[in-house]
Design a protein around this motif. Structure first.
Motif, PDB file in Angstrom:
ATOM      1  N   HIS A 117      78.239  26.686  -4.235  1.00  0.00           N
ATOM      2  CA  HIS A 117      77.108  25.869  -3.863  1.00  0.00           C
ATOM      3  C   HIS A 117      77.695  25.881  -2.161  1.00  0.00           C
ATOM      4  O   HIS A 117      76.582  25.300  -1.628  1.00  0.00           O
ATOM      5  CB  HIS A 117      76.435  25.490  -4.734  1.00  0.00           C
ATOM      6  N   ALA A 141      70.510  31.071  17.059  1.00  0.00           N
ATOM      7  CA  ALA A 141      70.166  29.596  17.438  1.00  0.00           C
ATOM      8  C   ALA A 141      70.455  28.823  16.436  1.00  0.00           C
ATOM      9  O   ALA A 141      69.730  28.416  15.046  1.00  0.00           O
ATOM     10  CB  ALA A 141      69.312  29.557  18.135  1.00  0.00           C
ATOM     11  N   GLY A 142      71.230  27.222  16.189  1.00  0.00           N
ATOM     12  CA  GLY A 142      70.493  25.996  15.207  1.00  0.00           C
ATOM     13  C   GLY A 142      71.505  26.618  13.936  1.00  0.00           C
ATOM     14  O   GLY A 142      72.003  25.546  13.695  1.00  0.00           O
ATOM     15  N   VAL A 143      71.815  27.765  13.356  1.00  0.00           N
ATOM     16  CA  VAL A 143      72.351  27.798  12.216  1.00  0.00           C
ATOM     17  C   VAL A 143      73.576  26.891  12.273  1.00  0.00           C
ATOM     18  O   VAL A 143      74.725  26.098  10.784  1.00  0.00           O
ATOM     19  CB  VAL A 143      72.148  28.964  11.645  1.00  0.00           C
ATOM     20  N   TYR A 157      73.921  23.412  12.134  1.00  0.00           N
ATOM     21  CA  TYR A 157      73.320  23.033  10.277  1.00  0.00           C
ATOM     22  C   TYR A 157      74.204  22.799   9.947  1.00  0.00           C
ATOM     23  O   TYR A 157      74.557  22.164   8.902  1.00  0.00           O
ATOM     24  CB  TYR A 157      71.813  23.610  10.593  1.00  0.00           C
ATOM     25  N   ARG A 163      76.714  20.278   6.701  1.00  0.00           N
ATOM     26  CA  ARG A 163      76.238  20.570   5.857  1.00  0.00           C
ATOM     27  C   ARG A 163      78.093  20.136   4.866  1.00  0.00           C
ATOM     28  O   ARG A 163      78.342  19.342   4.459  1.00  0.00           O
ATOM     29  CB  ARG A 163      75.462  21.098   5.286  1.00  0.00           C
ATOM     30  N   LYS A 222      73.771  32.985  -3.614  1.00  0.00           N
ATOM     31  CA  LYS A 222      72.435  33.919  -2.871  1.00  0.00           C
ATOM     32  C   LYS A 222      70.847  32.853  -3.507  1.00  0.00           C
ATOM     33  O   LYS A 222      70.582  34.407  -2.766  1.00  0.00           O
ATOM     34  CB  LYS A 222      72.748  35.152  -3.483  1.00  0.00           C
ATOM     35  N   GLY A 271      70.519  27.757  -3.607  1.00  0.00           N
ATOM     36  CA  GLY A 271      71.534  27.276  -2.829  1.00  0.00           C
ATOM     37  C   GLY A 271      70.501  27.565  -1.194  1.00  0.00           C
ATOM     38  O   GLY A 271      70.504  26.941  -0.636  1.00  0.00           O
ATOM     39  N   SER A 310      67.354  24.764   0.548  1.00  0.00           N
ATOM     40  CA  SER A 310      67.413  23.717   1.214  1.00  0.00           C
ATOM     41  C   SER A 310      66.461  24.167   2.438  1.00  0.00           C
ATOM     42  O   SER A 310      65.794  23.470   2.868  1.00  0.00           O
ATOM     43  CB  SER A 310      68.369  24.015   1.932  1.00  0.00           C
ATOM     44  N   LEU A 354      63.936  21.586   3.984  1.00  0.00           N
ATOM     45  CA  LEU A 354      63.672  21.761   5.266  1.00  0.00           C
ATOM     46  C   LEU A 354      61.913  21.911   5.506  1.00  0.00           C
ATOM     47  O   LEU A 354      61.518  20.950   6.793  1.00  0.00           O
ATOM     48  CB  LEU A 354      64.342  23.315   6.055  1.00  0.00           C
ATOM     49  N   PRO A 376      65.674  21.125  11.872  1.00  0.00           N
ATOM     50  CA  PRO A 376      67.021  22.331  12.716  1.00  0.00           C
ATOM     51  C   PRO A 376      66.772  23.413  12.957  1.00  0.00           C
ATOM     52  O   PRO A 376      65.855  23.926  12.517  1.00  0.00           O
ATOM     53  CB  PRO A 376      67.908  22.076  11.976  1.00  0.00           C
ATOM     54  N   ALA A 377      66.346  24.225  14.433  1.00  0.00           N
ATOM     55  CA  ALA A 377      65.517  25.081  14.552  1.00  0.00           C
ATOM     56  C   ALA A 377      66.386  26.129  14.343  1.00  0.00           C
ATOM     57  O   ALA A 377      67.805  26.288  14.707  1.00  0.00           O
ATOM     58  CB  ALA A 377      66.013  25.168  16.607  1.00  0.00           C
ATOM     59  N   GLY A 378      65.863  26.987  13.924  1.00  0.00           N
ATOM     60  CA  GLY A 378      66.211  28.882  13.921  1.00  0.00           C
ATOM     61  C   GLY A 378      67.071  29.189  12.519  1.00  0.00           C
ATOM     62  O   GLY A 378      67.158  30.065  11.817  1.00  0.00           O
ATOM     63  N   VAL A 379      66.711  27.105  11.433  1.00  0.00           N
ATOM     64  CA  VAL A 379      67.667  27.435  10.253  1.00  0.00           C
ATOM     65  C   VAL A 379      66.846  28.146   9.408  1.00  0.00           C
ATOM     66  O   VAL A 379      66.934  28.883   8.396  1.00  0.00           O
ATOM     67  CB  VAL A 379      68.377  26.356   9.831  1.00  0.00           C
ATOM     68  N   TYR A 399      66.381  32.336   9.781  1.00  0.00           N
ATOM     69  CA  TYR A 399      67.927  32.757   8.471  1.00  0.00           C
ATOM     70  C   TYR A 399      68.237  32.858   7.586  1.00  0.00           C
ATOM     71  O   TYR A 399      68.163  34.088   6.984  1.00  0.00           O
ATOM     72  CB  TYR A 399      69.266  31.875   9.546  1.00  0.00           C
ATOM     73  N   GLN A 400      67.210  32.155   7.119  1.00  0.00           N
ATOM     74  CA  GLN A 400      67.459  31.441   5.781  1.00  0.00           C
ATOM     75  C   GLN A 400      66.632  33.120   5.023  1.00  0.00           C
ATOM     76  O   GLN A 400      67.148  33.345   3.541  1.00  0.00           O
ATOM     77  CB  GLN A 400      68.024  30.016   5.776  1.00  0.00           C
ATOM     78  N   ARG A 452      67.863  35.537   4.516  1.00  0.00           N
ATOM     79  CA  ARG A 452      69.367  36.449   3.685  1.00  0.00           C
ATOM     80  C   ARG A 452      68.412  35.448   1.925  1.00  0.00           C
ATOM     81  O   ARG A 452      68.621  36.704   1.072  1.00  0.00           O
ATOM     82  CB  ARG A 452      70.404  34.933   3.313  1.00  0.00           C
TER      83      ARG A 452
END
Lengths: 211, 211
Positions: free
Chosen positions: A101, A124-126, A129, A133, B102, B105, B109, B113, B123-126, B129-130, B133
């Protein structure tokens, strides 16, 4: 029939299993999965593992995925790298969950984004971040290993072969071994074990970024 | 002494344990951890769990953390929500690992956020992206549940109480239940079980975002 580990060199999750196999002196052979050319997305692979991931371990009639499950299976089967009591076994499982995790789960994708994805495709940004963590995770592991030789009990277990999964790789993802003296010493203890080998020496194929 | 689950309402990882406790008719009580005011970062809490996370479960002399370990402990102790064979137990563990890595987790987050962090600190972009996924993870769960009532075997197990950990929460994080008919039907089966309750009804405190 020899047990088979479906894997590729770059996969730290597969490395956890390969390392567990070699340290327990198990008989096994790697089966190369061409992840970077889409092999885990094919119908054939999805039949083997609907989660579409390596590692997959095939031992006779038993097909397993998820590195933690495979590690636990190998440890139970060989009677090695396991806990000596129910409490130790739970503690081992605790660290494997934590790793999946909070350590490998973040390290794997950060390393992927930084090394195996073209720069223009990186979201960007990932990366910063996830590195933030991860720093918290390195600190937890460093604190835990300070004054301890191994993660659980007084010998190596699958908790160790889980948590180190991404830490020996040469590609940068923000982990600087020399910043964490207790982790560094633990990694040296691990790599000093009979049978230890680095990821690219245990599993097929060279790094994707040198292709 | 009654077993205690250190938790707070917003924690989907704690919810997995609370739901496992209630569905197995265990005796337990919640101990509120004021996460949003830094309670998991205090020396007292770090002594209880050096990983600095809820849930923590205290049952007599046994103190456990990591939701998967706590769920496994409760299932073993009560003889409920577990597998009927070694193969089923491995399959359950496989899905709990998959969830931790997957599904939960990333969901945990992303939800944090989007709902519990002031917009200017996100945070930009996160988030996208998540969410990308996560969409792949919903698809894997949807495919698996199509034609199945439960994740493993023919009854509910801790694989179900793990994978649903974040899915019943009201705060948006990109999961739209009606988009996934097999997941939706499975969630209805789960919430129809005797003893089921929603996260904020099982654990103390109202959502942080309404504070």
């Amino acid at each position: 029939m020899t047990a088979q580990l479906y894997c590729f060199g770059e996969s730290g999750n597969a490395y956890k299993c390969a390392l567990t196999l070699t340290l327990t002196k198990s008989e096994w052979e790697p089966v190369y999965v061409d992840f970077f050319n889409g092999a885990t997305r094919t119908p054939e692979f999805r039949e083997l593992n609907p989660m579409g991931e390596v590692p997959v371990f095939v031992d006779g009639d038993t097909t397993l995925s998820q590195s933690g499950v495979i590690q636990d299976y190998i440890s139970s089967k060989t009677g090695k790298l396991g806990g000596r009591s129910a409490a130790e076994r739970r503690e081992i499982l605790r660290w494997i969950f934590w790793d999946n995790h909070k350590l490998s789960g973040l390290a794997g994708s950060t390393r992927f984004l930084m090394n195996f994805l073209p720069e223009e495709k990186r979201p960007a940004g990932v990366i910063p971040y996830q590195q933030g963590r991860l720093a918290a995770s390195y600190k937890i592991l460093e604190t835990h290993l300070t004054g301890r030789s191994w993660i659980v009990g007084d010998g190596p277990t699958i908790a160790d072969t889980a948590c180190c999964g991404y830490l020996y790789y040469p590609e940068p993802f923000g982990f600087v071994r020399s910043d964490w003296p207790a982790i560094d010493a633990w990694m040296s203890r691990l790599s000093g074990l009979d049978g230890w080998a680095a990821p690219y020496d245990l599993m097929p194929n060279a790094p994707a970024d040198s292709a």
